[in-house]
Design an enzyme around this catalytic site. Structure first.
Site, PDB file in Angstrom:
ATOM      1  N   GLU A  80       0.637  -1.143  -0.109  1.00 23.60           N
ATOM      2  CA  GLU A  80      -0.136  -0.209  -0.237  1.00 23.60           C
ATOM      3  C   GLU A  80       1.059   0.946  -0.110  1.00 23.60           C
ATOM      4  OE1 GLU A  80      -2.947  -0.131   2.878  1.00 23.60           O
ATOM      5  OE2 GLU A  80      -4.010  -2.319   2.203  1.00 23.60           O
ATOM      6  N   THR A  85       0.641   2.232  -8.357  1.00 22.29           N
ATOM      7  CA  THR A  85       0.406   3.595  -8.774  1.00 22.29           C
ATOM      8  C   THR A  85       1.025   4.160  -9.709  1.00 22.29           C
ATOM      9  OG1 THR A  85      -1.613   3.905  -6.518  1.00 22.29           O
ATOM     10  CG2 THR A  85      -1.440   5.704  -7.806  1.00 22.29           C
ATOM     11  N   ARG A 220      -7.524   0.997  -5.575  1.00 16.26           N
ATOM     12  CA  ARG A 220      -6.355   0.334  -4.851  1.00 16.26           C
ATOM     13  C   ARG A 220      -6.653  -1.593  -5.784  1.00 16.26           C
ATOM     14  NH1 ARG A 220      -2.305  -2.406  -2.405  1.00 16.26           N
ATOM     15  NH2 ARG A 220      -2.742  -3.348  -0.673  1.00 16.26           N
ATOM     16  N   ASP A 242       6.259  -4.913 -11.196  1.00 20.61           N
ATOM     17  CA  ASP A 242       6.041  -4.544  -9.568  1.00 20.61           C
ATOM     18  C   ASP A 242       5.144  -5.286  -9.277  1.00 20.61           C
ATOM     19  OD1 ASP A 242       4.138  -3.216  -7.986  1.00 20.61           O
ATOM     20  OD2 ASP A 242       2.315  -2.972  -9.268  1.00 20.61           O
ATOM     21  N   GLN A 246       3.763  -6.666   0.392  1.00 19.11           N
ATOM     22  CA  GLN A 246       3.080  -7.419   1.876  1.00 19.11           C
ATOM     23  C   GLN A 246       4.212  -8.517   2.332  1.00 19.11           C
ATOM     24  OE1 GLN A 246      -1.500  -8.427   1.867  1.00 19.11           O
ATOM     25  NE2 GLN A 246      -1.967  -6.550   2.617  1.00 19.11           N
TER      26      GLN A 246
END
Length: 320
Positions: A80, A85, A220, A242, A246
């Site tokens: 996150e 993005t 998201r 990418d 986590q």
């Protein structure tokens, strides 16, 4: 994730910086030498075999040179932080962007689920933080929480559209109890940038709603595994990787560590007071610093450029 124009400009700066790194980097060229045979002793078969060998060597040299001209970018960072993005921004600037059909059929459902999941998180927080006494619109609150067309994490089922539940979400977003939970958002898991969805819920509830590029950037979508995207920037081929941020995804990172031109490490400035989704005892900023320290000194990246991308400055200023 700053404002739309600022985000796109920042992503462009990252790509241009990486391109400059490549231009300055030394090229490694492959030289292939072939031993010649005395022509008088070569048979026609030997000459043909020798010619095939030269052609293969030349092709290998061309392929090697082509590979050396490719730029390999690796996006790293905690979950996150905004890695995906940044990639979407680069796709908008240097790629084909998003077709209207893709926006309506692929991104609109994801964005709608983001909106519902965010409101579900807020309603759950109202209950967990014992803020029910501040809820004014209890009918709408109870209706939303008990809606059987949503699953446990607030995702839309095919039987429920945002055009139906959007008006309820609008009422709840303006409710004092929900706003009280929002003020304590660092105490639970929610995507802060989704506040912009709530602010335009009327437009998003329209059955003919088509997401804007800004809406897509805010969406998201958790990255699982390793995702490769190829873009052409300044006549150079960029291979951008990418990865999921986590903890359970990070063991996969090593599979794309070889021959990296530049590492773009993304860290979210607004997460100084938030905890990890997967470990509520660990501060997100501390986690990002630890990951950065580990990989900035890694032997894998001794010859790679390292770009630190400080993300979500707008959300930081809002929270201060």
């Amino acid at each position: 994730e700053a404002g739309g124009g600022a985000r796109l400009a920042a992503a462009g700066a990252v790509a241009s910086g990486a391109s400059a790194v490549l231009q300055a980097a030394p090229r490694r060229h492959c030289r292939v030498a072939a031993m010649g045979l005395c022509a008088s002793k070569m048979s026609d078969e030997d000459r043909a075999a020798n010619e095939r060998s030269r052609q293969i060597d030349a092709m290998n040299a061309r392929d090697h040179d082509t590979e050396q001209k490719k730029i390999k970018l690796l996006l790293l960072g905690a979950g996150e932080s905004g890695k995906t993005t940044v990639l979407k921004q680069m796709q908008i600037i240097y790629g084909k962007g998003f077709a209207e059909e893709e926006l309506r059929l692929q991104w609109a459902p994801r964005i709608n689920e983001n909106v519902v999941a965010a409101m579900k998180a807020l309603c759950d927080a109202v209950e967990d933080l014992e803020l029910m006494d501040q809820v004014v619109n209890k009918t709408e609150f109870d209706s939303f929480q008990s809606n059987e067309a949503m699953n446990g994490v607030g995702l839309l089922s095919p039987e429920l559209s945002l055009s139906e539940i959007g008006p309820v979400i609008k009422v709840l977003w303006n409710d004092p109890g929900i706003q009280a939970a929002w003020e304590q958002r660092s105490e639970f898991q929610i995507i802060e940038s989704h506040v912009k969805y709530f602010e335009k819920i009327d437009a998003m509830s329209d059955p003919e709603y088509t997401p804007s590029e800004e809406d897509v950037l805010l969406c998201r979508s958790r990255t699982i595994g390793i995702v490769k995207t190829v873009l052409e920037i300044d006549k150079n081929e960029f291979n951008i990787f990418d990865v999921g941020g986590q903890r359970n995804e990070r063991r996969k990172w090593i599979h794309c560590f070889d021959e990296v031109t530049a590492v773009i490490f993304v860290a979210a400035l607004s997460e100084y007071d938030q905890t990890l989704f997967e470990d509520s005892s660990q501060n997100r900023m501390v986690e990002a610093i630890e990951i950065f320290r580990e990989h900035s000194t890694s032997s894998w990246f001794k010859t790679s450029a390292l770009i630190l991308f400080l993300n979500k400055s707008d959300l930081l200023s809002t929270s201060l």
